[in-house]
Design a protein around this motif. Structure first.
Motif, short mmCIF file in Angstrom:
data_model
loop_
_atom_site.label_atom_id
_atom_site.label_comp_id
_atom_site.label_asym_id
_atom_site.label_seq_id
_atom_site.Cartn_x
_atom_site.Cartn_y
_atom_site.Cartn_z
N CYS A 75 0.84 -1.21 0.00
CA CYS A 75 0.00 0.00 0.00
C CYS A 75 0.87 1.25 0.00
O CYS A 75 0.62 2.19 -0.77
N CYS A 76 1.90 1.24 0.85
CA CYS A 76 2.80 2.39 0.91
C CYS A 76 3.56 2.54 -0.41
O CYS A 76 3.75 3.65 -0.91
N TRP A 79 1.25 3.93 -3.08
CA TRP A 79 0.94 5.33 -2.80
C TRP A 79 2.09 6.24 -3.20
O TRP A 79 1.89 7.30 -3.79
#
Length: 226
Positions: A75-76, A79
């Motif tokens: 997810c990081c 992003w």
């Protein structure tokens, strides 16, 4: 125009990776819960089985924890559009998927062997105190009948323990196996999307590099013309 469409599609993939890995994070937590359920729900006698099944719940808990961690990294990475973070996610996820398949296979194979394991544990490994715990839990007496290692049975407990114990253990094995397979399906999607996104990031870096080279060449050419 084509570049705008491609950029829009990449943005869609980026958010899809974040969404699917949020699902993976929740799936990892579910794996931990199912692993603890299989290990501790009616688990007072599991220690005496001395089989592969005894270790499968811990394997599922460990994989669930790792999967939740790497899903957060993905997810990081999506992003921040970090190819390094996404590559780390892909490498770890590949080995998790292999282990996931192994757990599912072991769970289904052990499922058919559980009656023999429970029979052997009841007659050879379990202490009287452990048998009393099982009898109290299922309100049963003895393994196949009250004289088959029945210990301090309540007069109202007339049914044998064999069917209830085996059924509980089989349900736990099926829960492990199907959880592993369902999560594996989610993992395939979660693996494919970051892989494509990483390739796109690499091509974007290459395109940016080529554009800079073209601009430098044009700048030098204009300089010499002047």
């Amino acid at each position: 125009m084509a570049r705008d469409r491609k950029h829009g599609f990449c943005r869609f993939i980026k958010w899809f990776i974040i969404a699917i890995n949020t699902v993976m994070l929740i799936s990892g937590i579910c794996m931990i819960v199912v692993g603890f359920y299989a290990r501790f729900c009616h688990g007072k006698y599991v220690d005496d089985l001395n089989t592969t099944f005894e270790n499968l719940p811990w394997a599922l808990v460990g994989l669930g924890a790792i999967m939740a961690g790497v899903s957060f990294i993905a997810c990081c990475g999506a992003w921040m559009e970090s190819r390094c973070a996404l590559s780390l996610f892909l490498a770890v996820m590949f080995f998790i998927m292999l282990a996931q398949v192994a757990i599912a296979v072991c769970a289904f194979v052990e499922h058919d062997k559980i009656p023999g394991y429970v029979d052997d544990a009841w007659h050879n490994d379990m202490s009287d105190d452990q048998i009393i715990d099982v009898e109290k839990e299922f309100k049963c007496c003895g393994y196949t009948n009250s004289t088959d290692r029945g210990v301090q049975c309540d007069p109202s407990w007339t049914k044998p323990c064999e069917d209830d114990v085996i059924s509980t253990m089989k349900n736990a094995a099926l829960a492990l196996g199907f959880t592993a397979l369902i999560v594996f399906g989610v993992q395939l999607i979660a693996f494919a999307c970051p892989l494509g996104f990483c390739c796109d990031l690499q091509f974007r870096v290459k395109d940016t590099f080529e554009e800079k080279k073209t601009l430098l060449r044009a700048k030098h050419a204009n300089k010499y013309r002047v």
